[in-house]
Write a protein that holds these residues in place. Structure first.
Motif, PDB file in Angstrom:
ATOM      1  N   ARG A 170       9.203  31.991 -22.891  1.00  0.00           N
ATOM      2  CA  ARG A 170       7.856  31.615 -23.325  1.00  0.00           C
ATOM      3  C   ARG A 170       7.808  31.427 -24.839  1.00  0.00           C
ATOM      4  O   ARG A 170       7.172  30.503 -25.341  1.00  0.00           O
ATOM      5  CB  ARG A 170       6.833  32.667 -22.898  1.00  0.00           C
ATOM      6  N   GLY A 171       8.474  32.310 -25.564  1.00  0.00           N
ATOM      7  CA  GLY A 171       8.484  32.174 -27.018  1.00  0.00           C
ATOM      8  C   GLY A 171       9.128  30.879 -27.475  1.00  0.00           C
ATOM      9  O   GLY A 171       8.596  30.163 -28.330  1.00  0.00           O
TER      10      GLY A 171
ATOM     11  N   ALA B 108       4.097  25.514 -23.154  1.00  0.00           N
ATOM     12  CA  ALA B 108       4.259  25.260 -21.724  1.00  0.00           C
ATOM     13  C   ALA B 108       4.127  26.571 -20.971  1.00  0.00           C
ATOM     14  O   ALA B 108       4.601  27.613 -21.430  1.00  0.00           O
ATOM     15  CB  ALA B 108       5.616  24.628 -21.432  1.00  0.00           C
ATOM     16  N   GLU B 109       3.501  26.520 -19.799  1.00  0.00           N
ATOM     17  CA  GLU B 109       3.349  27.731 -19.010  1.00  0.00           C
ATOM     18  C   GLU B 109       4.665  28.074 -18.326  1.00  0.00           C
ATOM     19  O   GLU B 109       5.443  27.200 -17.960  1.00  0.00           O
ATOM     20  CB  GLU B 109       2.236  27.568 -17.964  1.00  0.00           C
ATOM     21  N   VAL B 110       4.887  29.365 -18.167  1.00  0.00           N
ATOM     22  CA  VAL B 110       6.032  29.883 -17.429  1.00  0.00           C
ATOM     23  C   VAL B 110       5.490  30.809 -16.349  1.00  0.00           C
ATOM     24  O   VAL B 110       4.777  31.770 -16.643  1.00  0.00           O
ATOM     25  CB  VAL B 110       7.006  30.647 -18.341  1.00  0.00           C
TER      26      VAL B 110
ATOM     27  N   VAL C 157       3.727  39.515 -18.686  1.00  0.00           N
ATOM     28  CA  VAL C 157       4.490  38.617 -19.559  1.00  0.00           C
ATOM     29  C   VAL C 157       4.412  37.138 -19.187  1.00  0.00           C
ATOM     30  O   VAL C 157       4.853  36.294 -19.978  1.00  0.00           O
ATOM     31  CB  VAL C 157       5.982  39.035 -19.589  1.00  0.00           C
ATOM     32  N   ALA C 158       3.865  36.769 -18.032  1.00  0.00           N
ATOM     33  CA  ALA C 158       3.921  35.378 -17.583  1.00  0.00           C
ATOM     34  C   ALA C 158       2.552  34.712 -17.664  1.00  0.00           C
ATOM     35  O   ALA C 158       1.524  35.362 -17.882  1.00  0.00           O
ATOM     36  CB  ALA C 158       4.465  35.297 -16.156  1.00  0.00           C
ATOM     37  N   ASP C 159       2.556  33.405 -17.459  1.00  0.00           N
ATOM     38  CA  ASP C 159       1.321  32.621 -17.448  1.00  0.00           C
ATOM     39  C   ASP C 159       0.776  32.428 -16.039  1.00  0.00           C
ATOM     40  O   ASP C 159      -0.341  31.933 -15.863  1.00  0.00           O
ATOM     41  CB  ASP C 159       1.572  31.243 -18.076  1.00  0.00           C
TER      42      ASP C 159
ATOM     43  N   ARG D  34      -2.460  31.637 -13.359  1.00  0.00           N
ATOM     44  CA  ARG D  34      -2.446  30.816 -12.155  1.00  0.00           C
ATOM     45  C   ARG D  34      -1.645  31.473 -11.039  1.00  0.00           C
ATOM     46  O   ARG D  34      -0.548  31.972 -11.265  1.00  0.00           O
ATOM     47  CB  ARG D  34      -1.854  29.427 -12.472  1.00  0.00           C
ATOM     48  N   ILE D  35      -2.205  31.460  -9.836  1.00  0.00           N
ATOM     49  CA  ILE D  35      -1.539  31.984  -8.651  1.00  0.00           C
ATOM     50  C   ILE D  35      -1.169  30.816  -7.746  1.00  0.00           C
ATOM     51  O   ILE D  35      -2.028  30.048  -7.300  1.00  0.00           O
ATOM     52  CB  ILE D  35      -2.426  32.969  -7.875  1.00  0.00           C
ATOM     53  N   VAL D  36       0.134  30.668  -7.476  1.00  0.00           N
ATOM     54  CA  VAL D  36       0.651  29.649  -6.561  1.00  0.00           C
ATOM     55  C   VAL D  36       1.147  30.367  -5.310  1.00  0.00           C
ATOM     56  O   VAL D  36       1.898  31.335  -5.410  1.00  0.00           O
ATOM     57  CB  VAL D  36       1.807  28.860  -7.205  1.00  0.00           C
TER      58      VAL D  36
END
Length: 292
Positions: free
Chosen positions: A123-124, A153-155, A171-173, A209-211
């Motif tokens: 992400r960084g 960008a999202e991860v 830690v995630a998007d 976001r949840i996929v």
């Protein structure tokens, strides 16, 4: 609005992807998802081809197994896709199937530690940062991308167990939930993810976001094919998994997952789906108009 996607299973030969991707683009499908499963098809190369063959549809990869990939290389590949195809790429990372990681000598003693270090570094880098870090698994010495994505960008992180879901919140998007999650499971997963976000002091008003993947069968012998899939995965005892039926029945099930907290529902055809191209047409032309 709920995004609706479909999965190109890597059990299909790579040469089938072009037709599938173009169908996804020409129908109402929002997203086409690819898997990087050992030892079938690579995620980044397949995504690049699918993006180049299409104009509109978003392409997701879920998941890139982090033990296989140096984080700097993944960042370079991801950034290249984002720069060439802005707003059309979603990438998820995960532990990888541990047996497969063992086959290639990449099994980590602490998969959770590796995923944490890797996601933070990835992400960084994608956000244009210059990073020096020396962790248990990830080491970077004054590394920055020359061509980071514009605007970052999202991860996403893929996970099943509570520790990984909590880590994703920290830690995630976003989070990728596979086909073992029912609507009730999605609610519980979102609760755990939000615990992780709160523990990390992340903004409660920001998006995560949840996929969710959803086993789906339609047409001839749909119920029997779904049952075989659930039996093969050892999931017959879990209520609320999968859907077999026509467009209205599938759309109703998608809505139940959306009501449970899914932002994107990705329909997963059975391994014995007799018409993969027809499945894409069904999802894009018939189901998509019925989903709110």
């Amino acid at each position: 609005m709920t995004r609706l996607g479909a999965i190109f299973r890597p059990q299909l030969p790579p040469e089938r992807l072009r037709t599938i991707a173009r169908l996804a683009d020409s129908t109402g499908l929002d997203e086409l998802w690819l898997w990087e499963d050992c030892f079938r098809e690579a995620g980044i190369s397949a995504a690049a081809a699918a993006l180049a063959w299409t104009e509109r549809v978003r392409v997701g990869v879920g998941l890139l197994p982090v033990p296989l990939r140096n984080v700097a290389l993944t960042a370079m590949e991801a950034a290249t896709l984002h720069r060439m195809f802005p707003d059309r790429v979603t990438l998820g990372v995960g532990h990888g199937v541990q047996d497969w990681m063992g086959q290639v000598g990449a099994r980590a003693a602490s998969p959770l530690t590796l995923l944490r270090e890797y996601t933070l570094a990835l992400r960084g880098l994608l956000n244009g940062e210059r990073i020096t870090t020396e962790g248990r698994y990830v080491t970077l010495d004054d590394v920055a991308l020359d061509w980071p994505p514009r605007g970052g960008a999202e991860v996403l992180v893929g996970g099943i167990g509570p520790r990984t879901l909590r880590l994703s919140g920290e830690v995630a998007d976003g989070t990728v939930l596979n086909e073992v999650f029912s609507p009730d499971g999605v609610r519980e997963a979102r609760r755990i993810i939000e615990e992780g976000r709160a523990a990390a002091g992340r903004d409660a008003g920001s998006a995560h976001r949840i996929v969710v993947y959803l086993f789906t069968a339609t047409g001839v012998d749909a119920s029997a094919r779904l049952q075989r899939e659930l039996t093969g995965a050892g999931l017959t005892g879990v209520p609320g998994l999968g859907v077999a039926g026509d467009a209205a029945e599938v759309a109703d099930t998608v809505q139940r997952f959306a009501d449970a907290g899914a932002d994107t529902v990705v329909l997963l055809p059975t391994a014995d789906e007799p018409d993969p191209e027809g499945f894409i047409r069904f999802v894009g032309d018939d189901v998509r108009p019925l989903v709110k």
